[in-house]
Design a protein around this motif. Structure first.
Motif, PDB file in Angstrom:
ATOM      1  N   PHE A 191       0.841  -1.196   0.000  1.00 56.60           N
ATOM      2  CA  PHE A 191       0.000   0.000   0.000  1.00 56.60           C
ATOM      3  C   PHE A 191       0.876   1.246   0.000  1.00 56.60           C
ATOM      4  O   PHE A 191       0.983   1.932   1.017  1.00 56.60           O
ATOM      5  N   PRO A 192       1.540   1.544  -1.133  1.00 58.13           N
ATOM      6  CA  PRO A 192       2.405   2.732  -1.167  1.00 58.13           C
ATOM      7  C   PRO A 192       1.608   4.003  -0.888  1.00 58.13           C
ATOM      8  O   PRO A 192       0.489   4.158  -1.363  1.00 58.13           O
ATOM      9  N   LYS A 193       2.216   4.876  -0.096  1.00 57.06           N
ATOM     10  CA  LYS A 193       1.527   6.112   0.285  1.00 57.06           C
ATOM     11  C   LYS A 193       1.127   6.920  -0.945  1.00 57.06           C
ATOM     12  O   LYS A 193       0.085   7.570  -0.960  1.00 57.06           O
ATOM     13  N   ASP A 194       1.946   6.871  -2.002  1.00 57.21           N
ATOM     14  CA  ASP A 194       1.652   7.634  -3.224  1.00 57.21           C
ATOM     15  C   ASP A 194       0.318   7.229  -3.852  1.00 57.21           C
ATOM     16  O   ASP A 194      -0.332   8.029  -4.510  1.00 57.21           O
ATOM     17  N   ASP A 195      -0.088   5.964  -3.658  1.00 56.17           N
ATOM     18  CA  ASP A 195      -1.359   5.491  -4.224  1.00 56.17           C
ATOM     19  C   ASP A 195      -2.570   6.112  -3.520  1.00 56.17           C
ATOM     20  O   ASP A 195      -3.684   5.990  -3.999  1.00 56.17           O
ATOM     21  N   PHE A 196      -2.331   6.714  -2.361  1.00 58.61           N
ATOM     22  CA  PHE A 196      -3.439   7.251  -1.562  1.00 58.61           C
ATOM     23  C   PHE A 196      -3.446   8.776  -1.590  1.00 58.61           C
ATOM     24  O   PHE A 196      -3.872   9.419  -0.639  1.00 58.61           O
ATOM     25  N   GLU A 197      -2.977   9.355  -2.681  1.00 54.58           N
ATOM     26  CA  GLU A 197      -2.971  10.814  -2.801  1.00 54.58           C
ATOM     27  C   GLU A 197      -4.397  11.339  -2.667  1.00 54.58           C
ATOM     28  O   GLU A 197      -5.308  10.863  -3.335  1.00 54.58           O
ATOM     29  N   GLY A 198      -4.571  12.280  -1.751  1.00 54.64           N
ATOM     30  CA  GLY A 198      -5.900  12.816  -1.488  1.00 54.64           C
ATOM     31  C   GLY A 198      -6.684  11.967  -0.493  1.00 54.64           C
ATOM     32  O   GLY A 198      -7.773  12.331  -0.082  1.00 54.64           O
ATOM     33  N   ARG A 199      -6.127  10.813  -0.119  1.00 54.41           N
ATOM     34  CA  ARG A 199      -6.780   9.917   0.857  1.00 54.41           C
ATOM     35  C   ARG A 199      -5.770   9.516   1.933  1.00 54.41           C
ATOM     36  O   ARG A 199      -5.708   8.369   2.368  1.00 54.41           O
ATOM     37  N   GLU A 200      -4.961  10.492   2.359  1.00 55.01           N
ATOM     38  CA  GLU A 200      -3.893  10.216   3.323  1.00 55.01           C
ATOM     39  C   GLU A 200      -4.420   9.645   4.628  1.00 55.01           C
ATOM     40  O   GLU A 200      -3.787   8.791   5.232  1.00 55.01           O
ATOM     41  N   GLU A 201      -5.607  10.115   5.034  1.00 51.71           N
ATOM     42  CA  GLU A 201      -6.189   9.624   6.290  1.00 51.71           C
ATOM     43  C   GLU A 201      -6.512   8.133   6.186  1.00 51.71           C
ATOM     44  O   GLU A 201      -6.301   7.371   7.125  1.00 51.71           O
ATOM     45  N   GLU A 202      -6.999   7.725   5.034  1.00 49.32           N
ATOM     46  CA  GLU A 202      -7.293   6.300   4.801  1.00 49.32           C
ATOM     47  C   GLU A 202      -6.008   5.472   4.905  1.00 49.32           C
ATOM     48  O   GLU A 202      -5.992   4.403   5.507  1.00 49.32           O
ATOM     49  N   TRP A 203      -4.916   6.000   4.336  1.00 47.57           N
ATOM     50  CA  TRP A 203      -3.620   5.302   4.397  1.00 47.57           C
ATOM     51  C   TRP A 203      -3.129   5.204   5.843  1.00 47.57           C
ATOM     52  O   TRP A 203      -2.688   4.153   6.280  1.00 47.57           O
ATOM     53  N   ARG A 204      -3.242   6.302   6.593  1.00 51.39           N
ATOM     54  CA  ARG A 204      -2.796   6.298   8.001  1.00 51.39           C
ATOM     55  C   ARG A 204      -3.602   5.289   8.816  1.00 51.39           C
ATOM     56  O   ARG A 204      -3.055   4.558   9.636  1.00 51.39           O
ATOM     57  N   THR A 205      -4.902   5.245   8.572  1.00 45.79           N
ATOM     58  CA  THR A 205      -5.761   4.288   9.284  1.00 45.79           C
ATOM     59  C   THR A 205      -5.326   2.858   8.971  1.00 45.79           C
ATOM     60  O   THR A 205      -5.240   2.009   9.864  1.00 45.79           O
ATOM     61  N   LEU A 206      -5.037   2.595   7.695  1.00 42.39           N
ATOM     62  CA  LEU A 206      -4.592   1.268   7.275  1.00 42.39           C
ATOM     63  C   LEU A 206      -3.280   0.890   7.960  1.00 42.39           C
ATOM     64  O   LEU A 206      -3.144  -0.202   8.523  1.00 42.39           O
ATOM     65  N   MET A 207      -2.313   1.801   7.952  1.00 44.51           N
ATOM     66  CA  MET A 207      -1.014   1.515   8.581  1.00 44.51           C
ATOM     67  C   MET A 207      -1.161   1.334  10.089  1.00 44.51           C
ATOM     68  O   MET A 207      -0.514   0.478  10.676  1.00 44.51           O
ATOM     69  N   ASN A 208      -2.045   2.131  10.704  1.00 46.66           N
ATOM     70  CA  ASN A 208      -2.283   1.964  12.141  1.00 46.66           C
ATOM     71  C   ASN A 208      -2.860   0.599  12.449  1.00 46.66           C
ATOM     72  O   ASN A 208      -2.536  -0.003  13.476  1.00 46.66           O
ATOM     73  N   SER A 209      -3.712   0.102  11.553  1.00 47.38           N
ATOM     74  CA  SER A 209      -4.279  -1.238  11.753  1.00 47.38           C
ATOM     75  C   SER A 209      -3.177  -2.287  11.755  1.00 47.38           C
ATOM     76  O   SER A 209      -3.194  -3.212  12.576  1.00 47.38           O
ATOM     77  N   PHE A 210      -2.208  -2.151  10.856  1.00 49.85           N
ATOM     78  CA  PHE A 210      -1.085  -3.085  10.841  1.00 49.85           C
ATOM     79  C   PHE A 210      -0.241  -2.967  12.100  1.00 49.85           C
ATOM     80  O   PHE A 210       0.208  -3.960  12.656  1.00 49.85           O
ATOM     81  N   LYS A 211      -0.048  -1.736  12.570  1.00 53.00           N
ATOM     82  CA  LYS A 211       0.773  -1.508  13.777  1.00 53.00           C
ATOM     83  C   LYS A 211       0.137  -2.097  15.028  1.00 53.00           C
ATOM     84  O   LYS A 211       0.826  -2.406  15.984  1.00 53.00           O
ATOM     85  N   GLN A 212      -1.200  -2.248  15.012  1.00 50.99           N
ATOM     86  CA  GLN A 212      -1.912  -2.802  16.181  1.00 50.99           C
ATOM     87  C   GLN A 212      -1.647  -4.297  16.357  1.00 50.99           C
ATOM     88  O   GLN A 212      -1.910  -4.856  17.408  1.00 50.99           O
ATOM     89  N   VAL A 213      -1.153  -4.951  15.303  1.00 50.33           N
ATOM     90  CA  VAL A 213      -0.961  -6.406  15.333  1.00 50.33           C
ATOM     91  C   VAL A 213       0.096  -6.764  16.351  1.00 50.33           C
ATOM     92  O   VAL A 213       1.133  -6.147  16.413  1.00 50.33           O
TER      93      VAL A 213
END
Length: 77
Positions: free
Chosen positions: A55-77
């Motif tokens: 999930f490269p951050k560049d793919d989420f241009e304009g949807r940075e919050e969605e990317w942060r939420t996704l990465m936070n979900s991985f960090k919770q593991v």
């Protein structure tokens, strides 16, 4: 004991779950395009590296919050 984390789920065909099974981290990705893919990691850093490549951050241009939420979900593991 197996600990299961849901990373995201849009419906029963598009979801990602992570299970911690002892020293293994097993990620299951189900999509309506690709079917089910399973990845096994031996460490959380390996999981995070995969997630950032998948999930490269560049793919989420304009949807940075969605990317942060996704990465936070991985960090919770």
């Amino acid at each position: 004991m197996i600990k299961k984390h849901e990373i995201y789920k849009t419906d029963k065909w598009n979801m990602m779950t992570v299970e911690v099974q002892g020293k293994y981290i097993v990620l299951r990705e189900i999509s309506d395009q690709w079917g089910e893919e399973t990845h096994t990691f031996l460490s959380r850093p390996a999981l995070m590296q995969w997630a950032q490549n998948r999930f490269p951050k560049d793919d989420f241009e304009g949807r940075e919050e969605e990317w942060r939420t996704l990465m936070n979900s991985f960090k919770q593991v």
